[in-house]
Scaffold this active site. Structure first.
Site, short mmCIF file in Angstrom:
data_model
loop_
_atom_site.label_atom_id
_atom_site.label_comp_id
_atom_site.label_asym_id
_atom_site.label_seq_id
_atom_site.Cartn_x
_atom_site.Cartn_y
_atom_site.Cartn_z
N GLY A 116 -0.95 66.74 97.52
CA GLY A 116 -0.62 68.36 97.37
C GLY A 116 0.54 67.72 98.98
O GLY A 116 1.36 67.27 98.53
N CYS A 117 1.53 69.34 99.38
CA CYS A 117 3.21 68.98 100.16
C CYS A 117 3.31 68.62 101.08
O CYS A 117 3.61 67.62 100.91
CB CYS A 117 3.27 70.32 99.48
SG CYS A 117 2.84 71.48 101.01
N TYR A 118 2.11 68.33 101.71
CA TYR A 118 2.01 68.05 103.49
C TYR A 118 1.45 66.26 102.93
O TYR A 118 2.04 65.75 103.58
CB TYR A 118 1.11 68.68 104.28
CG TYR A 118 1.41 69.76 104.79
CD1 TYR A 118 2.58 69.86 105.17
CD2 TYR A 118 0.80 70.58 104.64
CE1 TYR A 118 3.41 71.10 106.46
CE2 TYR A 118 1.15 71.92 105.21
CZ TYR A 118 2.54 72.04 106.28
OH TYR A 118 3.31 72.88 107.10
N THR A 120 2.07 64.34 100.67
CA THR A 120 2.51 63.75 99.38
C THR A 120 4.51 63.04 100.60
O THR A 120 3.96 61.89 100.31
CB THR A 120 3.70 64.36 98.80
OG1 THR A 120 2.57 64.92 97.92
CG2 THR A 120 4.95 63.66 98.17
N GLY A 121 4.39 63.86 101.44
CA GLY A 121 5.12 63.40 102.94
C GLY A 121 5.06 62.50 104.16
O GLY A 121 5.36 61.22 104.13
#
Length: 323
Positions: A116-118, A120-121
């Site tokens: 997921g994008c969140y 990943t960060g």
């Protein structure tokens, strides 16, 4: 030489469109598409998946599970961009930079889940600090994050697009997930090594694309608080050989607008996670932040990177510029 065949199931969606745009520029893979009239026919899609080398699923969770259950080919590799299989024990987590051996596991796998994008960060920022021992597993972690509205898919994009040109948007800024238990939390907890799930507070902004994931660290709660330089060094060493993770020097103002603002959109059009450490050592306070394109390294870019690894192609192919 026969080119690998790739099918994007859900190529008309936000992520699918960007993956298709990236692959359409390349000459080392062949993208196959389904007859638009059969796009909702699960059996036909499963049949097409059985005929390709890699299938990339850009579907809602339930639809992803449904089509996977119908796949019969023992050779096809499946990369799922949905949330459906991200913590499934039979699927490999598709974050090559996460830990030693992760890239090799992706290369050998027939089932890979795109992160997921969140997460990943978040994982890019916290994992090295956990691995180095600077942050203990028991540390109570809070995550404050903001994404462009494209992270909410077509429905949210249409909502925000409706006020373009207006002086005051309907939702200028909004924190959500206020009932907690956001669908990304399990993924963040699973792969971080934390003893307890992080307290995750996401928000959506009025911009279309871009993401900041911020982890405030009250280091004064630790018996031996690390310095900002130690935090930064741990990140730098961890990602020394990773082309898609950039770590800014401590107190480097080059990545800040006007020397003080950390822009949310500065990584757009790239497949990078950009990491920053801000610290005040005398009070033992720090902030670790990750900046990425929620549709790049947070979605389509990561999918292309994983596909390259799964097919044994150069990992950076098609990722030197955005779409």
């Amino acid at each position: 030489m026969v080119q690998p065949r790739v099918f994007i199931d859900g190529e008309a969606g936000t992520t699918g469109l960007q993956i298709y745009a990236r692959l359409a520029q390349r000459e080392d893979v062949t993208v196959v598409s389904i007859d638009p009239a059969k796009r909702k026919d699960v059996a036909e899609r499963a049949k097409l998946i059985d005929s390709v080398d890699v299938a990339i699923l850009c579907l809602p969770d339930a639809a992803a599970r449904e089509v996977v259950d119908l796949v019969s080919s023992p050779t096809v590799k499946i990369l799922d961009a949905s949330t459906a299989h991200r913590t499934h024990q039979d699927w490999v987590y598709g974050f090559p930079e996460l830990a030693p051996g992760q890239r090799d596991a992706i290369a050998k796998a027939h089932r890979v889940s795109n992160p997921g994008c969140y997460p990943t960060g978040f994982l890019a920022a916290i994992k090295p600090l956990m691995t180095s021992g600077l942050i203990p597993a028991s540390f109570p972690v809070t995550v404050n994050a903001i994404s462009g509205y494209s992270g909410g898919g077509r429905k949210l994009m249409e909502t925000y697009a409706g006020y373009r040109g207006e002086s005051e948007p309907l939702y200028p800024y909004g924190v959500y997930g206020l009932t907690f238990g956001h669908k990304h939390v399990q993924e963040m907890h699973e792969y971080s090594g934390l003893a307890h799930a992080p307290l995750f507070l996401p928000a959506v902004g009025t911009f279309e694309q871009g993401m900041l994931v911020q982890i405030p660290l009250p280091l004064w709660t630790l018996d031996h608080p690390p310095t900002g330089q130690q935090l930064c060094a741990a990140l730098t060493d961890y990602y020394a050989d990773e082309p898609f993770v950039q770590v800014a020097a401590l107190a480097d103002e080059a990545g800040l607008r006007d020397g003080k603002f950390l822009d949310t959109k500065a990584a757009n059009g790239t497949n990078q996670v950009q990491l920053f450490v801000f610290a005040k050592d005398d009070t033992h306070e720090a902030l670790v932040a990750a900046r990425l394109d929620n549709l790049g390294k947070g979605a389509s870019g990561a999918a292309v990177q994983n596909m390259n690894i799964m097919l044994g192609l150069p990992e950076q192919a098609g990722l030197n510029q955005g779409v």
